[in-house]
Design a protein around this motif. Structure first.
Motif, PDB file in Angstrom:
ATOM      1  N   THR A  38       0.833  -1.206   0.000  1.00  0.00           N
ATOM      2  CA  THR A  38       0.000   0.000   0.000  1.00  0.00           C
ATOM      3  C   THR A  38       0.871   1.262   0.000  1.00  0.00           C
ATOM      4  O   THR A  38       2.057   1.195   0.362  1.00  0.00           O
ATOM      5  CB  THR A  38      -0.915   0.068   1.246  1.00  0.00           C
ATOM      6  N   PRO A  39       0.292   2.380  -0.367  1.00  0.00           N
ATOM      7  CA  PRO A  39       1.044   3.639  -0.271  1.00  0.00           C
ATOM      8  C   PRO A  39       1.420   3.998   1.168  1.00  0.00           C
ATOM      9  O   PRO A  39       2.236   4.904   1.367  1.00  0.00           O
ATOM     10  CB  PRO A  39       0.073   4.670  -0.864  1.00  0.00           C
ATOM     11  N   ILE A  40       0.843   3.330   2.146  1.00  0.00           N
ATOM     12  CA  ILE A  40       1.224   3.611   3.539  1.00  0.00           C
ATOM     13  C   ILE A  40       1.961   2.419   4.150  1.00  0.00           C
ATOM     14  O   ILE A  40       1.961   2.241   5.367  1.00  0.00           O
ATOM     15  CB  ILE A  40       0.016   4.023   4.410  1.00  0.00           C
ATOM     16  N   VAL A  53      -0.066   9.798  -0.025  1.00  0.00           N
ATOM     17  CA  VAL A  53      -0.280  10.470  -1.311  1.00  0.00           C
ATOM     18  C   VAL A  53       0.915  11.379  -1.614  1.00  0.00           C
ATOM     19  O   VAL A  53       1.338  12.152  -0.759  1.00  0.00           O
ATOM     20  CB  VAL A  53      -1.596  11.287  -1.289  1.00  0.00           C
ATOM     21  N   LYS A  54       1.439  11.228  -2.811  1.00  0.00           N
ATOM     22  CA  LYS A  54       2.630  11.994  -3.216  1.00  0.00           C
ATOM     23  C   LYS A  54       2.350  12.726  -4.532  1.00  0.00           C
ATOM     24  O   LYS A  54       1.288  12.572  -5.127  1.00  0.00           O
ATOM     25  CB  LYS A  54       3.820  11.030  -3.397  1.00  0.00           C
ATOM     26  N   VAL A  74       3.364   3.943  -4.086  1.00  0.00           N
ATOM     27  CA  VAL A  74       4.233   2.982  -3.401  1.00  0.00           C
ATOM     28  C   VAL A  74       5.663   3.387  -3.745  1.00  0.00           C
ATOM     29  O   VAL A  74       6.165   3.113  -4.832  1.00  0.00           O
ATOM     30  CB  VAL A  74       3.935   1.540  -3.880  1.00  0.00           C
ATOM     31  N   ASP A  75       6.328   4.083  -2.826  1.00  0.00           N
ATOM     32  CA  ASP A  75       7.629   4.670  -3.154  1.00  0.00           C
ATOM     33  C   ASP A  75       8.779   4.014  -2.401  1.00  0.00           C
ATOM     34  O   ASP A  75       9.845   4.605  -2.257  1.00  0.00           O
ATOM     35  CB  ASP A  75       7.605   6.177  -2.906  1.00  0.00           C
ATOM     36  N   TYR A  76       8.550   2.799  -1.932  1.00  0.00           N
ATOM     37  CA  TYR A  76       9.632   2.072  -1.249  1.00  0.00           C
ATOM     38  C   TYR A  76       9.993   0.855  -2.092  1.00  0.00           C
ATOM     39  O   TYR A  76       9.172   0.332  -2.856  1.00  0.00           O
ATOM     40  CB  TYR A  76       9.167   1.631   0.151  1.00  0.00           C
ATOM     41  N   PRO A  77      11.235   0.399  -1.965  1.00  0.00           N
ATOM     42  CA  PRO A  77      11.644  -0.750  -2.790  1.00  0.00           C
ATOM     43  C   PRO A  77      10.996  -2.043  -2.297  1.00  0.00           C
ATOM     44  O   PRO A  77      10.765  -2.223  -1.108  1.00  0.00           O
ATOM     45  CB  PRO A  77      13.155  -0.796  -2.604  1.00  0.00           C
ATOM     46  N   ILE A  78      10.684  -2.911  -3.233  1.00  0.00           N
ATOM     47  CA  ILE A  78      10.167  -4.243  -2.900  1.00  0.00           C
ATOM     48  C   ILE A  78      11.114  -5.255  -3.535  1.00  0.00           C
ATOM     49  O   ILE A  78      11.379  -5.187  -4.732  1.00  0.00           O
ATOM     50  CB  ILE A  78       8.747  -4.442  -3.453  1.00  0.00           C
ATOM     51  N   VAL A 109      -8.102  10.700  -5.749  1.00  0.00           N
ATOM     52  CA  VAL A 109      -6.674  10.589  -6.044  1.00  0.00           C
ATOM     53  C   VAL A 109      -6.409   9.138  -6.429  1.00  0.00           C
ATOM     54  O   VAL A 109      -6.675   8.237  -5.634  1.00  0.00           O
ATOM     55  CB  VAL A 109      -5.819  10.969  -4.808  1.00  0.00           C
ATOM     56  N   VAL A 110      -5.926   8.923  -7.607  1.00  0.00           N
ATOM     57  CA  VAL A 110      -5.646   7.556  -8.029  1.00  0.00           C
ATOM     58  C   VAL A 110      -4.405   7.043  -7.293  1.00  0.00           C
ATOM     59  O   VAL A 110      -3.475   7.800  -7.018  1.00  0.00           O
ATOM     60  CB  VAL A 110      -5.430   7.485  -9.563  1.00  0.00           C
ATOM     61  N   GLY A 111      -4.415   5.757  -6.975  1.00  0.00           N
ATOM     62  CA  GLY A 111      -3.274   5.165  -6.284  1.00  0.00           C
ATOM     63  C   GLY A 111      -2.976   3.780  -6.816  1.00  0.00           C
ATOM     64  O   GLY A 111      -3.652   3.268  -7.716  1.00  0.00           O
ATOM     65  N   GLU A 112      -1.937   3.181  -6.268  1.00  0.00           N
ATOM     66  CA  GLU A 112      -1.516   1.836  -6.685  1.00  0.00           C
ATOM     67  C   GLU A 112      -1.424   0.948  -5.447  1.00  0.00           C
ATOM     68  O   GLU A 112      -1.336   1.444  -4.314  1.00  0.00           O
ATOM     69  CB  GLU A 112      -0.156   1.887  -7.365  1.00  0.00           C
TER      70      GLU A 112
END
Lengths: 412, 100
Positions: A14-16, A34-35, A55-59, A234-237
């Motif tokens: 999730t984005p969080i 949200v970014k 989602v701005d963290y590495p997986i 706000v669209v998200g992933e």
């Protein structure tokens, strides 16, 4: 005879955050995911909305080449959360491949980035025509790419359901998976949804004037479900997977039980494909209560779809008010992540499970001044520490599709 | 193309495209590396790029029984020889007919 259906594994991207602790921390501390919208070099400059649930963290994926080669980004998400949900459930490998486990998993429209590559190749290498399209491009992009990449990775041989109904994609996955187990068609179902970072979806909602545009410089202040100053979604992933299992099967093997699905409803408005419909939503919420065989007074928490559009929130609040009055606490979890599209139903169900386990309801972020047209329900205006025993997770989609999943804390 | 150059090119393709490092010349690619029909189609595209020519449908179908690097080298060698025999004019004619 109907069987009880319990949740024995869950995982989300999730984005969080990824882990239960990280997600709970964001909810408790009121931290948005949200970014600013990334520049994709194609559509971004033409889109007025400049925010995205990111989602701005590495997986770190540890997938074999033979598995990864047919995956677009959406299937990487789907397979990762599926792997983790299966691991959490601790299912025996022989059961996973036995045919008694099925998959219900979907996305809004497969992998948009893979589709974009197909068209890019097609139009830049026109002299080669269709031969320029790679052998795996369709497998990466197709609508049911998440479901079948999951079956391939884990050798799952049971039934496959791949819903693709935009915002109700993964709530349908959970609902249809629940029914498959409840009525004995499968002993367990791996259910969920995923959607990758995609500016096409933003462009679509932007053109419909449904996207938030007034908070591009302060992304964390949008979306604003039920707030008077809300200006759109706000669209998200993201991605979410839950393992649903026959209670007796789970009990006999000593599985960890995270919660129980006690009801599901799915309806259509039978008319307009876009406009929210209070009668349709009302009927859905009522039907979910009937399916769960409970009255409205038994519900502690409503996870509202609450995308923060002008009319959608009002209509949803009217429907909730009509069914529940101001009884259960209502929160819009998209205020933390944006609208994660095909994954939102699964993610919001997983967040609700976490809240049941920890005993709290987060405030709806950015809900500073409740729109008076949404004021008839009991909003979560601050963090509430209280037990959550039964919750309704509501999702509605373009096409007039409505769903409601009823969850119950597992107390034995 | 020289045989050695063909082998080197194949190994480069397997490393870069399929993440398969130094496969044995006679390894069964399906058994050893899960190299399947999807990969085979991708490989044929790489061979077209390598030789700078389009493969006919019949030539592509002939490749579907290939299982080893040595067989791939044989296949490419035969294709290269056939194209050389056809000459530049013949190849151009062939491409034109395919386009139509």
């Amino acid at each position: 005879m109907a069987r009880r259906v319990v949740i024995t594994g869950a995982s989300a991207i999730t984005p969080i955050g990824r882990s239960r602790d990280e997600i709970v921390r964001h909810l408790v501390e009121g931290i948005s995911g949200v970014k600013k919208l990334r520049n994709d070099g194609l559509l971004t400059e033409h889109i007025q909305s400049g925010v995205y649930g990111t989602v701005d963290y590495p997986i770190e994926y540890d997938f074999k080449r033979s598995h990864a080669k047919t995956m677009g980004p959406v299937s990487f998400y789907a397979c990762q959360v599926s792997r983790e949900a299966l691991q959490a459930a601790g299912l025996d490998p022989a059961f996973i491949t036995s045919g008694r486990l099925g998959v219900a998993f979907g996305s809004t429209h497969g992998s948009p980035s893979a589709q974009r590559n197909i068209y890019k190749t097609f139009f830049t290498e026109r002299e080669r025509g269709v031969a320029a399209i790679g052998a795996v491009d369709y497998l990466k992009s197709m609508v049911h790419t998440t479901a079948v990449n999951i079956t391939k990775m884990f050798g799952i041989t049971g039934r496959v359901i791949s819903s693709s109904t935009a915002c109700t994609t993964s709530s349908q996955s959970i609902g249809f998976g629940y029914e498959a187990v409840k009525y004995g068609m499968q002993d367990a179902m791996l259910c969920g949804g995923a959607d990758e970072y995609d500016t096409t979806t933003v462009a679509v909602f932007d053109n419909l004037l449904a996207c938030s545009t007034e908070f591009n410089a302060t992304p964390h202040l949008t979306p604003r479900p039920f707030d008077a100053a809300r200006d759109g979604l706000v669209v998200g992933e993201g991605a979410g997977a839950v393992l649903l299992e026959d209670y007796e099967h789970a009990r006999k093997r000593g599985a960890p039980i995270l919660g129980e699905v006690i009801g599901f409803s799915c309806t259509n408005n039978g008319g307009d494909l876009i406009l929210p419909n209070v009668q349709g939503i009302t009927r859905t919420l009522k039907l979910a209560l009937e399916q769960a065989a409970i009255g409205p007074g038994a519900v502690d928490f409503v996870s509202a779809h609450a995308t923060a559009t002008k009319m959608g929130d009002v209509v949803e609040a009217q429907a909730i008010g009509g069914i529940y009055g101001d009884g259960p606490v209502v929160a819009g979890l998209k205020s933390y992540m944006g609208h994660t599209m095909g994954s939102c139903g699964a993610i919001e169900a997983i967040l609700t499970l976490y809240m049941m386990q920890a005993g709290f309801i987060p405030r709806t972020l950015n809900l500073d001044h409740v729109d008076e047209r949404c004021a008839m329900i009991r909003h979560a205006l601050q963090l509430i520490e209280r037990p959550v025993r039964i919750a309704a997770v509501q999702n509605f989609a373009f096409g007039g599709v409505n769903t409601c999943v009823m969850l119950k804390r597992f107390d034995g | 193309m020289e045989r050695n150059a063909i082998i080197v090119a194949i190994l480069r393709i397997f490393t870069e495209r399929f993440e398969i490092e130094n496969p044995g010349l006679d390894d069964n690619l399906r058994d050893a590396y899960e190299f399947d029909s999807i990969d085979a189609v991708e490989l044929l595209h790489e061979i077209e790029v390598l030789l700078g020519t389009r493969l006919t449908r019949a030539e592509k179908k002939n490749a579907m029984d290939i299982r080893t690097i040595r067989q791939i080298a044989d296949y490419i060698e035969a294709l290269a020889a056939a194209r050389a025999a056809e000459g530049a004019g013949g190849a151009a004619e062939r491409l034109t007919s395919q386009e139509s």
